[in-house]
Design a protein around this motif. Sequence first.
Motif, mmCIF file in Angstrom:
data_model
loop_
_atom_site.group_PDB
_atom_site.id
_atom_site.type_symbol
_atom_site.label_atom_id
_atom_site.label_comp_id
_atom_site.label_asym_id
_atom_site.label_seq_id
_atom_site.Cartn_x
_atom_site.Cartn_y
_atom_site.Cartn_z
ATOM 1 N N VAL A 76 -16.705 -42.808 7.920
ATOM 2 C CA VAL A 76 -17.075 -41.538 8.540
ATOM 3 C C VAL A 76 -15.897 -40.586 8.359
ATOM 4 C CG1 VAL A 76 -17.662 -40.371 10.709
ATOM 5 C CG2 VAL A 76 -18.607 -42.637 10.216
ATOM 6 N N LEU A 77 -16.197 -39.377 7.880
ATOM 7 C CA LEU A 77 -15.160 -38.383 7.601
ATOM 8 C C LEU A 77 -15.370 -37.122 8.423
ATOM 9 C CD1 LEU A 77 -15.412 -38.456 3.699
ATOM 10 C CD2 LEU A 77 -13.652 -39.559 5.069
ATOM 11 N N PRO A 78 -14.294 -36.548 8.957
ATOM 12 C CA PRO A 78 -14.428 -35.217 9.560
ATOM 13 C C PRO A 78 -14.365 -34.178 8.435
ATOM 14 C CG PRO A 78 -12.202 -36.030 9.863
ATOM 15 C CD PRO A 78 -12.964 -37.112 9.157
ATOM 16 N N VAL A 79 -15.306 -33.238 8.420
ATOM 17 C CA VAL A 79 -15.322 -32.179 7.410
ATOM 18 C C VAL A 79 -15.532 -30.843 8.113
ATOM 19 C CG1 VAL A 79 -16.190 -33.695 5.584
ATOM 20 C CG2 VAL A 79 -17.808 -32.363 6.944
ATOM 21 N N ILE A 80 -15.154 -29.775 7.445
ATOM 22 C CA ILE A 80 -15.338 -28.444 8.009
ATOM 23 C C ILE A 80 -16.233 -27.639 7.085
ATOM 24 C CG2 ILE A 80 -13.244 -27.475 6.998
ATOM 25 C CD1 ILE A 80 -12.904 -26.063 9.799
ATOM 26 N N CYS A 81 -17.196 -26.994 7.684
ATOM 27 C CA CYS A 81 -18.218 -26.259 6.954
ATOM 28 C C CYS A 81 -18.026 -24.775 7.291
ATOM 29 C CB CYS A 81 -19.566 -26.760 7.460
ATOM 30 S SG CYS A 81 -20.952 -26.567 6.398
ATOM 31 N N PHE A 82 -17.544 -23.998 6.313
ATOM 32 C CA PHE A 82 -17.357 -22.574 6.548
ATOM 33 C C PHE A 82 -18.654 -21.823 6.265
ATOM 34 C CE2 PHE A 82 -12.847 -23.777 6.235
ATOM 35 C CZ PHE A 82 -12.389 -23.161 7.385
ATOM 36 N N ASP A 83 -18.597 -20.517 6.315
ATOM 37 C CA ASP A 83 -19.772 -19.648 6.375
ATOM 38 C C ASP A 83 -20.849 -19.932 5.333
ATOM 39 O OD1 ASP A 83 -20.669 -17.402 8.100
ATOM 40 O OD2 ASP A 83 -20.897 -16.420 6.150
ATOM 41 N N ARG A 84 -20.527 -19.929 4.060
ATOM 42 C CA ARG A 84 -21.548 -20.057 3.013
ATOM 43 C C ARG A 84 -22.320 -21.362 3.140
ATOM 44 N NH1 ARG A 84 -18.698 -19.465 -1.930
ATOM 45 N NH2 ARG A 84 -18.671 -17.267 -1.430
ATOM 46 N N ALA A 85 -21.630 -22.467 3.332
ATOM 47 C CA ALA A 85 -22.299 -23.761 3.452
ATOM 48 C C ALA A 85 -23.027 -23.893 4.790
ATOM 49 C CB ALA A 85 -21.292 -24.890 3.273
ATOM 50 N N ALA A 86 -22.429 -23.411 5.860
ATOM 51 C CA ALA A 86 -23.051 -23.523 7.186
ATOM 52 C C ALA A 86 -24.363 -22.747 7.266
ATOM 53 C CB ALA A 86 -22.085 -23.050 8.260
ATOM 54 N N ARG A 87 -24.435 -21.612 6.583
ATOM 55 C CA ARG A 87 -25.677 -20.818 6.599
ATOM 56 C C ARG A 87 -26.864 -21.603 6.041
ATOM 57 N NH1 ARG A 87 -25.686 -14.750 6.329
ATOM 58 N NH2 ARG A 87 -23.745 -14.101 7.279
ATOM 59 N N VAL A 88 -26.623 -22.503 5.109
ATOM 60 C CA VAL A 88 -27.698 -23.324 4.553
ATOM 61 C C VAL A 88 -28.290 -24.199 5.655
ATOM 62 C CG1 VAL A 88 -28.223 -25.207 2.938
ATOM 63 C CG2 VAL A 88 -26.725 -23.327 2.223
ATOM 64 N N LEU A 89 -27.437 -24.782 6.489
ATOM 65 C CA LEU A 89 -27.898 -25.662 7.556
ATOM 66 C C LEU A 89 -28.477 -24.889 8.735
ATOM 67 C CD1 LEU A 89 -24.915 -28.188 7.606
ATOM 68 C CD2 LEU A 89 -27.199 -28.545 6.624
ATOM 69 N N VAL A 90 -27.858 -23.763 9.077
ATOM 70 C CA VAL A 90 -28.244 -23.027 10.277
ATOM 71 C C VAL A 90 -29.360 -22.022 9.996
ATOM 72 C CG1 VAL A 90 -27.412 -21.599 12.181
ATOM 73 C CG2 VAL A 90 -25.945 -23.365 11.225
ATOM 74 N N GLY A 91 -29.331 -21.357 8.851
ATOM 75 C CA GLY A 91 -30.415 -20.455 8.487
ATOM 76 C C GLY A 91 -30.270 -19.023 8.959
ATOM 77 N N CYS A 92 -29.097 -18.658 9.472
ATOM 78 C CA CYS A 92 -28.863 -17.279 9.899
ATOM 79 C C CYS A 92 -27.358 -17.027 9.918
ATOM 80 C CB CYS A 92 -29.468 -17.013 11.273
ATOM 81 S SG CYS A 92 -28.721 -17.952 12.618
ATOM 82 N N PRO B 252 -29.755 -30.038 2.091
ATOM 83 C CA PRO B 252 -30.480 -31.039 2.878
ATOM 84 C C PRO B 252 -31.390 -31.861 1.963
ATOM 85 C CG PRO B 252 -30.579 -28.886 3.909
ATOM 86 C CD PRO B 252 -30.006 -28.680 2.551
ATOM 87 N N LEU B 253 -31.486 -33.162 2.231
ATOM 88 C CA LEU B 253 -32.271 -34.055 1.386
ATOM 89 C C LEU B 253 -33.664 -34.332 1.938
ATOM 90 C CD1 LEU B 253 -29.490 -36.618 0.382
ATOM 91 C CD2 LEU B 253 -30.350 -34.662 -0.934
ATOM 92 N N ARG B 254 -33.880 -34.067 3.223
ATOM 93 C CA ARG B 254 -35.184 -34.350 3.829
ATOM 94 C C ARG B 254 -36.188 -33.292 3.391
ATOM 95 N NH1 ARG B 254 -37.245 -33.046 9.008
ATOM 96 N NH2 ARG B 254 -35.203 -32.219 9.570
ATOM 97 N N THR B 255 -37.366 -33.724 2.958
ATOM 98 C CA THR B 255 -38.409 -32.810 2.484
ATOM 99 C C THR B 255 -38.793 -31.789 3.548
ATOM 100 O OG1 THR B 255 -39.270 -34.566 1.095
ATOM 101 C CG2 THR B 255 -40.719 -32.688 1.483
ATOM 102 N N GLY B 256 -38.922 -32.194 4.781
ATOM 103 C CA GLY B 256 -39.346 -31.292 5.844
ATOM 104 C C GLY B 256 -38.203 -30.601 6.569
ATOM 105 N N PHE B 257 -37.033 -30.525 5.953
ATOM 106 C CA PHE B 257 -35.888 -29.903 6.621
ATOM 107 C C PHE B 257 -36.218 -28.470 7.015
ATOM 108 C CE2 PHE B 257 -32.165 -27.148 6.524
ATOM 109 C CZ PHE B 257 -31.381 -27.758 7.474
ATOM 110 N N ARG B 258 -35.815 -28.131 8.225
ATOM 111 C CA ARG B 258 -35.981 -26.786 8.753
ATOM 112 C C ARG B 258 -34.614 -26.331 9.240
ATOM 113 N NH1 ARG B 258 -40.207 -26.761 13.430
ATOM 114 N NH2 ARG B 258 -41.451 -27.207 11.627
ATOM 115 N N PRO B 259 -34.148 -25.129 8.858
ATOM 116 C CA PRO B 259 -32.853 -24.651 9.353
ATOM 117 C C PRO B 259 -32.820 -24.655 10.885
ATOM 118 C CG PRO B 259 -33.634 -23.230 7.598
ATOM 119 C CD PRO B 259 -34.759 -24.173 7.934
ATOM 120 N N VAL B 260 -31.639 -24.852 11.425
ATOM 121 C CA VAL B 260 -31.444 -24.978 12.867
ATOM 122 C C VAL B 260 -32.060 -23.820 13.648
ATOM 123 C CG1 VAL B 260 -29.675 -24.960 14.677
ATOM 124 C CG2 VAL B 260 -29.394 -26.408 12.678
ATOM 125 N N ILE B 261 -31.871 -22.590 13.189
ATOM 126 C CA ILE B 261 -32.363 -21.439 13.952
ATOM 127 C C ILE B 261 -33.879 -21.492 14.102
ATOM 128 C CG2 ILE B 261 -32.520 -19.834 12.006
ATOM 129 C CD1 ILE B 261 -31.320 -18.992 15.591
#
Length: 167
Positions: free
Chosen positions: A82-98, A148-157
Motif C-alpha cells: 500500500v502506497l501513499p500518493v498525492i493527486c493534484f488538480d488534473r488527476a483529481a478532477r477525473v475522480l471527482v468530476g468537478c 477508473p477501471l470499473r465500467t459503471g464508474f461515476r464521478p464523486v460529485i
Amino acid sequence: MDSVNAGGSSGRRREKTWTPPFCTIVQVDTSSFSYIACSRCERPLRFDSIPNPPICPVCPNRSAASKRLYRLILSVAIADKVLPVICFDRAARVLVGCSADDLFSFCNSHPFAGEKMGEILEGEMCGMTLSEPKNGNAQHLRVVSVSPLRTGFRPVIQSLRLLYGVA
C-alpha cells in the motif's frame, strides 16, 4: 521504475514514472482536499492576514485572483503493498468530476459530504501513472494520470448529488 525524459531536451531533468497494472483506492484523506492558488501561475497562496486577500509572490500583478485546486491524498494498494500518493488538480478532477471550488462549495452546503467523498472512492480500482516527487522535500508519489477501471464508474460529485438529492 521506468525513466522518461520529461521535456524532450537532453539538458532537462529526467522524470521517473511508473504504471502498476492496477491500483485500488484503500483510503482517502478528506481533511484538506484542496488549497488556494494563484489563478495565473497556480502556485499556493498564503493567508497572512484575514482581512487582506492573498498576494501572489511570483506574478507581476501582486493582487492576482485566487482559485481552489485539488491536493487529494490517497492510499492505494498495488500487487504487494500500500502506497501513499498525492493527486493534484488534473488527476483529481477525473475522480471527482468537478472543480475544487465546486466541491468545496458543495461540502460547505452539505454536512459530511467530504467524508462521503472518501467512502465513495474507497475500493475503486484505477489505472494510475505515478511519478516521483519533483520537490526533494515531498514525501508522496504523484498521480500523473488516473483512469477508473470499473465500467459503471461515476464521478464523486454525481454520487454526492444523488445522495443529497441535488439536481
